[in-house]
Design a protein around this motif. Structure first.
Motif, mmCIF file in Angstrom:
data_model
loop_
_atom_site.group_PDB
_atom_site.id
_atom_site.type_symbol
_atom_site.label_atom_id
_atom_site.label_comp_id
_atom_site.label_asym_id
_atom_site.label_seq_id
_atom_site.Cartn_x
_atom_site.Cartn_y
_atom_site.Cartn_z
ATOM 1 N N ILE A 165 0.833 -1.209 0.000
ATOM 2 C CA ILE A 165 0.000 0.000 0.000
ATOM 3 C C ILE A 165 0.865 1.256 0.000
ATOM 4 N N ARG A 166 1.914 1.243 0.769
ATOM 5 C CA ARG A 166 2.783 2.424 0.819
ATOM 6 C C ARG A 166 3.478 2.666 -0.511
ATOM 7 N N ARG A 167 3.923 1.599 -1.162
ATOM 8 C CA ARG A 167 4.537 1.769 -2.481
ATOM 9 C C ARG A 167 3.519 2.262 -3.501
ATOM 10 N N ILE A 168 2.291 1.778 -3.383
ATOM 11 C CA ILE A 168 1.218 2.249 -4.263
ATOM 12 C C ILE A 168 1.012 3.745 -4.070
ATOM 13 N N ASN A 169 0.944 4.184 -2.825
ATOM 14 C CA ASN A 169 0.747 5.614 -2.541
ATOM 15 C C ASN A 169 1.873 6.464 -3.123
ATOM 16 N N GLU A 170 3.102 6.026 -2.932
ATOM 17 C CA GLU A 170 4.248 6.787 -3.443
ATOM 18 C C GLU A 170 4.201 6.904 -4.958
ATOM 19 N N ASN A 171 3.968 5.794 -5.634
ATOM 20 C CA ASN A 171 3.982 5.793 -7.092
ATOM 21 C C ASN A 171 2.747 6.465 -7.690
ATOM 22 N N TYR A 172 1.617 6.384 -6.998
ATOM 23 C CA TYR A 172 0.408 7.063 -7.473
ATOM 24 C C TYR A 172 0.645 8.564 -7.532
ATOM 25 N N LYS A 173 1.258 9.104 -6.469
ATOM 26 C CA LYS A 173 1.531 10.546 -6.421
ATOM 27 C C LYS A 173 2.515 10.949 -7.529
ATOM 28 N N LEU A 174 3.541 10.125 -7.731
ATOM 29 C CA LEU A 174 4.516 10.422 -8.784
ATOM 30 C C LEU A 174 3.889 10.353 -10.172
ATOM 31 N N GLN A 175 3.014 9.373 -10.369
ATOM 32 C CA GLN A 175 2.419 9.157 -11.688
ATOM 33 C C GLN A 175 1.372 10.204 -12.047
ATOM 34 N N TYR A 176 0.549 10.593 -11.077
ATOM 35 C CA TYR A 176 -0.612 11.429 -11.390
ATOM 36 C C TYR A 176 -0.573 12.819 -10.750
ATOM 37 N N GLY A 177 0.421 13.111 -9.939
ATOM 38 C CA GLY A 177 0.546 14.437 -9.364
ATOM 39 C C GLY A 177 -0.453 14.749 -8.274
ATOM 40 N N ARG A 178 -1.143 13.739 -7.772
ATOM 41 C CA ARG A 178 -2.065 13.914 -6.644
ATOM 42 C C ARG A 178 -2.081 12.599 -5.873
ATOM 43 N N THR A 179 -2.565 12.645 -4.659
ATOM 44 C CA THR A 179 -2.511 11.445 -3.833
ATOM 45 C C THR A 179 -3.681 10.503 -4.124
ATOM 46 N N LEU A 180 -3.463 9.256 -3.805
ATOM 47 C CA LEU A 180 -4.533 8.270 -3.924
ATOM 48 C C LEU A 180 -5.706 8.655 -3.039
ATOM 49 N N GLU A 181 -5.408 9.122 -1.829
ATOM 50 C CA GLU A 181 -6.485 9.516 -0.918
ATOM 51 C C GLU A 181 -7.327 10.638 -1.507
ATOM 52 N N GLU A 182 -6.703 11.592 -2.153
ATOM 53 C CA GLU A 182 -7.458 12.697 -2.754
ATOM 54 C C GLU A 182 -8.439 12.188 -3.802
ATOM 55 N N ILE A 232 -9.683 9.099 -3.981
ATOM 56 C CA ILE A 232 -10.715 8.316 -3.295
ATOM 57 C C ILE A 232 -11.778 9.242 -2.710
ATOM 58 N N VAL A 233 -11.331 10.301 -2.054
ATOM 59 C CA VAL A 233 -12.261 11.246 -1.421
ATOM 60 C C VAL A 233 -13.154 11.927 -2.456
ATOM 61 N N SER A 234 -12.591 12.240 -3.622
ATOM 62 C CA SER A 234 -13.376 12.939 -4.637
ATOM 63 C C SER A 234 -14.313 12.004 -5.399
ATOM 64 N N ASP A 235 -14.040 10.703 -5.362
ATOM 65 C CA ASP A 235 -14.802 9.773 -6.197
ATOM 66 C C ASP A 235 -15.759 8.882 -5.428
ATOM 67 N N THR A 236 -15.636 8.830 -4.108
ATOM 68 C CA THR A 236 -16.532 8.010 -3.292
ATOM 69 C C THR A 236 -17.149 8.884 -2.204
ATOM 70 N N SER A 237 -17.978 8.286 -1.360
ATOM 71 C CA SER A 237 -18.670 9.111 -0.371
ATOM 72 C C SER A 237 -18.955 8.346 0.916
ATOM 73 N N SER A 238 -19.221 9.115 1.952
ATOM 74 C CA SER A 238 -19.715 8.651 3.240
ATOM 75 C C SER A 238 -18.837 7.567 3.861
ATOM 76 N N MET A 239 -19.473 6.572 4.518
ATOM 77 C CA MET A 239 -18.702 5.594 5.271
ATOM 78 C C MET A 239 -17.862 4.695 4.371
ATOM 79 N N PHE A 240 -18.328 4.422 3.164
ATOM 80 C CA PHE A 240 -17.522 3.651 2.217
ATOM 81 C C PHE A 240 -16.213 4.379 1.943
ATOM 82 N N ARG A 241 -16.280 5.676 1.742
ATOM 83 C CA ARG A 241 -15.084 6.472 1.522
ATOM 84 C C ARG A 241 -14.146 6.376 2.718
ATOM 85 N N ARG A 242 -14.685 6.446 3.926
ATOM 86 C CA ARG A 242 -13.850 6.408 5.121
ATOM 87 C C ARG A 242 -13.146 5.064 5.283
#
Length: 386
Positions: free
Chosen positions: A188-205, A207-217
């Motif tokens: 998961i940590r490697r995914i987070n690092e490479n996601y930010k490098l690849q797309y210029g934004r974080t995976l969490e960002e 997820i937050v913009s594309d899902t909602s409520s308790m599922f998002r959390r």
């Protein structure tokens, strides 16, 4: 196959949303569980007795500490190979009129992902062409997706799949759940690092913009890669966790989903196996049955996936593969992703679970559901009949 967004939350989640939410990102506990303790860290041997040894699918498999990664793989690579020779073989398969798909399958399925990366580099240095570009120009459809997936480094493959699941008009919630619920903290940590490098934004960002409520959390919690990965089992805490889960769901009007998330997404595997065993004694039902009755929609799917991965990860993937092929139509995205991502890790275990759960081999399912070069390469990743 992308699913359309199922909605913000299930009906039950909407009905029982709690007005006393604390600030975002914390794990509040319901009345009676304020003194919930964290499981002690460290190398202390696990305690509290043996874990359940049910033979049913989803039961805990015996733990094999120190088992080398890939020992249950179907694609293991070759002990010695010439990257130059394999690069030339691939060029020959694509050069001139027509494409020798069988030769491409033969070369790429005998190599592991690390060896394929060596071939990728050698192809460009020796031939002066980009191997990925050549493969994309010569191949098409699902067969192309499998081959390009095999040529992608493991972490980047997950990164690309997560981005694919969220871009565009729909969301592939199943893909998000599958990857985030099944990967280790380091993955998961490697995914987070490479996601930010690849797309210029974080995976969490995203997820937050594309899902909602308790599922998002729940997804945000899993995406931190912060689960306790120790082996310690505090039996008193396991009793308390099981009671808290019961009080948060079966023993109250409404459901405190945050309590489920706090325990299921952070405790270590061995501790949770004990919690599930204790929970059955308290509630007189399995934790999965309680999740099904207390949750709905994507939240239900996410928490069920977490429990299934904790209990028996190969069985979880076997179920994913079965559901991708059963009935009319095929969920090719799931089929391809699981076959590509697990063939160098635990495909032999997945095959064994598939046969035990469904009475038919994974090989026969693929053979009956797919065709052409797509079927050929998937069967090679599967590794044989059982």
């Amino acid at each position: 196959m992308l699913k359309t967004q199922r909605g913000a939350v299930g009906a039950k989640e909407t009905q029982h949303r709690r007005s006393r939410r604390r600030e975002r990102g914390r794990f509040p506990f319901p009345t009676g569980c304020q003194n919930l303790r964290s499981a002690p860290a460290g190398p202390t041997p696990r305690q509290g007795g043996d874990f359940p040894s049910q033979s049913r699918p989803g039961a805990a498999l015996p733990s094999l500490p120190g088992l080398p990664l890939g020992q249950q793989a179907t694609i293991k690579g070759v002990s010695s190979f010439s990257a130059e020779q394999e690069a030339q073989a691939l060029r020959k398969a694509m050069k001139g009129f027509g494409t020798d798909e069988d030769a491409i399958i033969e070369v790429l399925t005998k190599l592991n992902v690390s060896q394929r990366q060596q071939v990728l580099i050698t192809y460009k240095s020796s031939i002066g062409r980009d191997l990925i570009d050549d493969l994309k120009s010569e191949l098409s459809g699902h067969f192309e997706r499998v081959i390009i997936g095999m040529m992608t480094p493991t972490t980047m493959y997950d990164v690309h799949e997560l981005r694919r699941a969220m871009k565009g008009g729909g969301t592939d919630e199943g893909c998000l759940i599958e990857i985030l619920a099944s990967r280790t903290n380091d993955e998961i940590r490697r995914i987070n690092e490479n996601y930010k490098l690849q797309y210029g934004r974080t995976l969490e960002e995203d997820i937050v913009s594309d899902t909602s409520s308790m599922f998002r959390r729940v997804l945000v919690s899993l995406a931190t890669g912060n689960r306790d990965e120790g082996t310690y089992v505090d039996d008193a805490l396991a009793q308390q966790d099981a009671q808290c889960l019961y009080e948060a769901g079966e023993n109250r009007w409404g459901t405190d989903e945050v309590q489920f998330m706090a325990i299921l997404c952070t405790r270590n595997r061995y501790h949770l196996l004990r919690v599930f065993d204790v929970y059955r004694g308290i509630a007189d039902k399995d934790i999965t049955d309680s999740i099904k009755s207390e949750m709905s929609g994507d939240l239900e799917d996410a928490l069920l996936a977490v429990v299934k991965c904790i209990r028996n990860k190969p069985a979880y993937f076997a179920e994913r593969l079965y559901k991708s092929m059963k009935g009319l139509g095929t969920d090719d995205s799931t089929l391809i992703r699981v076959m590509v991502s697990r063939c160098e890790i635990d495909m032999l275990d997945i095959r064994r679970e598939f046969l035990a759960m469904y009475g038919k081999s994974l090989y026969s399912f693929i053979k009956g559901d797919c065709s052409g070069d797509y079927r050929k390469v998937l069967l090679r990743l599967c590794g044989g009949e059982d």
